[in-house]
Design a protein around this motif. Sequence first.
Motif, PDB file in Angstrom:
ATOM      1  N   LYS A  35       0.328  -0.914   0.133  1.00  0.00           N
ATOM      2  CA  LYS A  35      -0.073  -0.854  -0.004  1.00  0.00           C
ATOM      3  C   LYS A  35       1.039   1.090   0.538  1.00  0.00           C
ATOM      4  O   LYS A  35      -0.080   2.394  -0.552  1.00  0.00           O
ATOM      5  CB  LYS A  35      -0.614  -0.387   1.249  1.00  0.00           C
ATOM      6  CG  LYS A  35      -1.875   0.830   1.407  1.00  0.00           C
ATOM      7  CD  LYS A  35      -2.687   0.745   2.031  1.00  0.00           C
ATOM      8  CE  LYS A  35      -3.355   2.150   3.053  1.00  0.00           C
ATOM      9  NZ  LYS A  35      -4.899   2.030   4.143  1.00  0.00           N
ATOM     10  N   ALA A  36       2.101   1.233   0.891  1.00  0.00           N
ATOM     11  CA  ALA A  36       3.016   2.282   1.152  1.00  0.00           C
ATOM     12  C   ALA A  36       3.056   2.316  -0.253  1.00  0.00           C
ATOM     13  O   ALA A  36       3.897   4.082  -1.076  1.00  0.00           O
ATOM     14  CB  ALA A  36       3.837   2.244   2.057  1.00  0.00           C
ATOM     15  N   LEU A  37       3.625   1.505  -1.253  1.00  0.00           N
ATOM     16  CA  LEU A  37       4.725   1.397  -2.716  1.00  0.00           C
ATOM     17  C   LEU A  37       3.813   2.436  -3.294  1.00  0.00           C
ATOM     18  O   LEU A  37       4.479   2.568  -4.134  1.00  0.00           O
ATOM     19  CB  LEU A  37       5.554   0.475  -2.862  1.00  0.00           C
ATOM     20  CG  LEU A  37       6.427   0.282  -2.225  1.00  0.00           C
ATOM     21  CD1 LEU A  37       6.682  -2.346  -2.829  1.00  0.00           C
ATOM     22  CD2 LEU A  37       7.732   0.471  -2.801  1.00  0.00           C
ATOM     23  N   ARG A  38       2.638   1.768  -3.665  1.00  0.00           N
ATOM     24  CA  ARG A  38       1.868   2.203  -4.728  1.00  0.00           C
ATOM     25  C   ARG A  38       1.413   3.794  -4.185  1.00  0.00           C
ATOM     26  O   ARG A  38       0.914   4.655  -5.228  1.00  0.00           O
ATOM     27  CB  ARG A  38       0.475   1.547  -4.247  1.00  0.00           C
ATOM     28  CG  ARG A  38       0.650   0.062  -4.863  1.00  0.00           C
ATOM     29  CD  ARG A  38      -1.282  -1.017  -4.557  1.00  0.00           C
ATOM     30  NE  ARG A  38      -0.668  -1.522  -4.972  1.00  0.00           N
ATOM     31  CZ  ARG A  38      -1.890  -3.322  -5.259  1.00  0.00           C
ATOM     32  NH1 ARG A  38      -2.597  -2.268  -4.790  1.00  0.00           N
ATOM     33  NH2 ARG A  38      -1.663  -4.518  -5.396  1.00  0.00           N
ATOM     34  N   ARG A  39       1.126   3.796  -3.036  1.00  0.00           N
ATOM     35  CA  ARG A  39       0.951   6.200  -2.481  1.00  0.00           C
ATOM     36  C   ARG A  39       2.546   6.743  -3.032  1.00  0.00           C
ATOM     37  O   ARG A  39       2.108   7.670  -3.613  1.00  0.00           O
ATOM     38  CB  ARG A  39       0.823   5.734  -0.886  1.00  0.00           C
ATOM     39  CG  ARG A  39      -0.834   5.804  -1.010  1.00  0.00           C
ATOM     40  CD  ARG A  39      -1.066   5.755   0.627  1.00  0.00           C
ATOM     41  NE  ARG A  39      -2.275   5.571   0.892  1.00  0.00           N
ATOM     42  CZ  ARG A  39      -3.204   5.544   1.626  1.00  0.00           C
ATOM     43  NH1 ARG A  39      -2.555   6.025   3.446  1.00  0.00           N
ATOM     44  NH2 ARG A  39      -4.230   5.125   2.805  1.00  0.00           N
ATOM     45  N   SER A  40       3.415   5.930  -2.870  1.00  0.00           N
ATOM     46  CA  SER A  40       4.646   6.359  -3.223  1.00  0.00           C
ATOM     47  C   SER A  40       5.492   6.996  -4.649  1.00  0.00           C
ATOM     48  O   SER A  40       5.937   7.549  -5.087  1.00  0.00           O
ATOM     49  CB  SER A  40       5.848   6.165  -2.390  1.00  0.00           C
ATOM     50  OG  SER A  40       6.375   4.736  -3.196  1.00  0.00           O
TER      51      SER A  40
ATOM     52  N   PRO B  84       4.248   8.233  -8.162  1.00  0.00           N
ATOM     53  CA  PRO B  84       3.881   9.469  -8.564  1.00  0.00           C
ATOM     54  C   PRO B  84       3.116   7.979  -9.790  1.00  0.00           C
ATOM     55  O   PRO B  84       2.943   7.993 -10.290  1.00  0.00           O
ATOM     56  CB  PRO B  84       5.051   9.915  -9.414  1.00  0.00           C
ATOM     57  CG  PRO B  84       6.370   9.315  -9.667  1.00  0.00           C
ATOM     58  CD  PRO B  84       5.782   8.017  -8.226  1.00  0.00           C
ATOM     59  N   ALA B  85       1.705   9.556  -9.659  1.00  0.00           N
ATOM     60  CA  ALA B  85       1.045   9.335 -10.976  1.00  0.00           C
ATOM     61  C   ALA B  85       0.948   9.724 -12.275  1.00  0.00           C
ATOM     62  O   ALA B  85       1.377  10.371 -12.177  1.00  0.00           O
ATOM     63  CB  ALA B  85      -1.055  10.125 -10.358  1.00  0.00           C
ATOM     64  N   LYS B  86       0.740   8.433 -12.962  1.00  0.00           N
ATOM     65  CA  LYS B  86       0.790   8.694 -14.657  1.00  0.00           C
ATOM     66  C   LYS B  86       0.046   9.758 -15.140  1.00  0.00           C
ATOM     67  O   LYS B  86      -1.267   9.430 -14.892  1.00  0.00           O
ATOM     68  CB  LYS B  86       0.570   7.331 -14.864  1.00  0.00           C
ATOM     69  CG  LYS B  86       1.700   5.965 -15.126  1.00  0.00           C
ATOM     70  CD  LYS B  86       1.772   5.214 -14.884  1.00  0.00           C
ATOM     71  CE  LYS B  86       2.763   4.122 -14.833  1.00  0.00           C
ATOM     72  NZ  LYS B  86       2.207   2.578 -15.527  1.00  0.00           N
ATOM     73  N   PRO B  87       0.382  10.389 -15.782  1.00  0.00           N
ATOM     74  CA  PRO B  87       0.263  11.450 -16.419  1.00  0.00           C
ATOM     75  C   PRO B  87      -1.314  11.221 -17.088  1.00  0.00           C
ATOM     76  O   PRO B  87      -0.917   9.951 -18.509  1.00  0.00           O
ATOM     77  CB  PRO B  87       0.763  12.351 -17.024  1.00  0.00           C
ATOM     78  CG  PRO B  87       1.453  11.845 -16.668  1.00  0.00           C
ATOM     79  CD  PRO B  87       2.395  11.060 -16.091  1.00  0.00           C
ATOM     80  N   GLU B  88      -2.289  11.631 -17.318  1.00  0.00           N
ATOM     81  CA  GLU B  88      -3.424  10.763 -18.441  1.00  0.00           C
ATOM     82  C   GLU B  88      -2.989  11.164 -19.999  1.00  0.00           C
ATOM     83  O   GLU B  88      -2.762  12.375 -19.900  1.00  0.00           O
ATOM     84  CB  GLU B  88      -5.107  11.069 -17.739  1.00  0.00           C
ATOM     85  CG  GLU B  88      -5.564  10.947 -17.104  1.00  0.00           C
ATOM     86  CD  GLU B  88      -7.042  10.715 -16.642  1.00  0.00           C
ATOM     87  OE1 GLU B  88      -7.877  11.146 -17.622  1.00  0.00           O
ATOM     88  OE2 GLU B  88      -7.208  11.082 -14.959  1.00  0.00           O
ATOM     89  N   THR B  89      -3.734  10.401 -20.736  1.00  0.00           N
ATOM     90  CA  THR B  89      -2.950  11.200 -22.503  1.00  0.00           C
ATOM     91  C   THR B  89      -3.929  11.315 -22.909  1.00  0.00           C
ATOM     92  O   THR B  89      -4.627  10.486 -22.956  1.00  0.00           O
ATOM     93  CB  THR B  89      -2.350   9.503 -22.831  1.00  0.00           C
ATOM     94  OG1 THR B  89      -2.922   8.264 -22.838  1.00  0.00           O
ATOM     95  CG2 THR B  89      -1.116   9.148 -22.449  1.00  0.00           C
ATOM     96  N   PRO B  90      -3.488  12.287 -23.346  1.00  0.00           N
ATOM     97  CA  PRO B  90      -5.443  12.922 -24.652  1.00  0.00           C
ATOM     98  C   PRO B  90      -5.567  11.432 -25.612  1.00  0.00           C
ATOM     99  O   PRO B  90      -4.834  11.373 -25.699  1.00  0.00           O
ATOM    100  CB  PRO B  90      -4.450  13.694 -24.761  1.00  0.00           C
ATOM    101  CG  PRO B  90      -3.399  14.030 -25.069  1.00  0.00           C
ATOM    102  CD  PRO B  90      -2.747  13.037 -23.448  1.00  0.00           C
TER     103      PRO B  90
END
Length: 91
Positions: free
Chosen positions: A77-82, A84-90
Amino acid sequence: MDSAFDIYSIIGFVGTACIIGAYAYLTYVDEPNPFILHGTNLAGAALLTISLLVHTNWPSLVLEGFWAAIAIFGLVKALRRSRPAKPETPS
């Protein structure tokens, strides 16, 4: 108590110290680092499991299995939170 005090007992005591230390850390720190908390709990569970495989106590061995599973869940869970979120591709 008839049990011998050997290297496996010492390993078990170190595991116990890890788990108690992690609980104290959780209690005393306002914002605990989940990697320290769950990593220490996992190390403690692993060390206690080594001890319990030699000096078998089935209820405690089962407890350490659950303790390790919860620690692994916390680390994942900590690894997933750490990450960075992937930017959405248009589209």
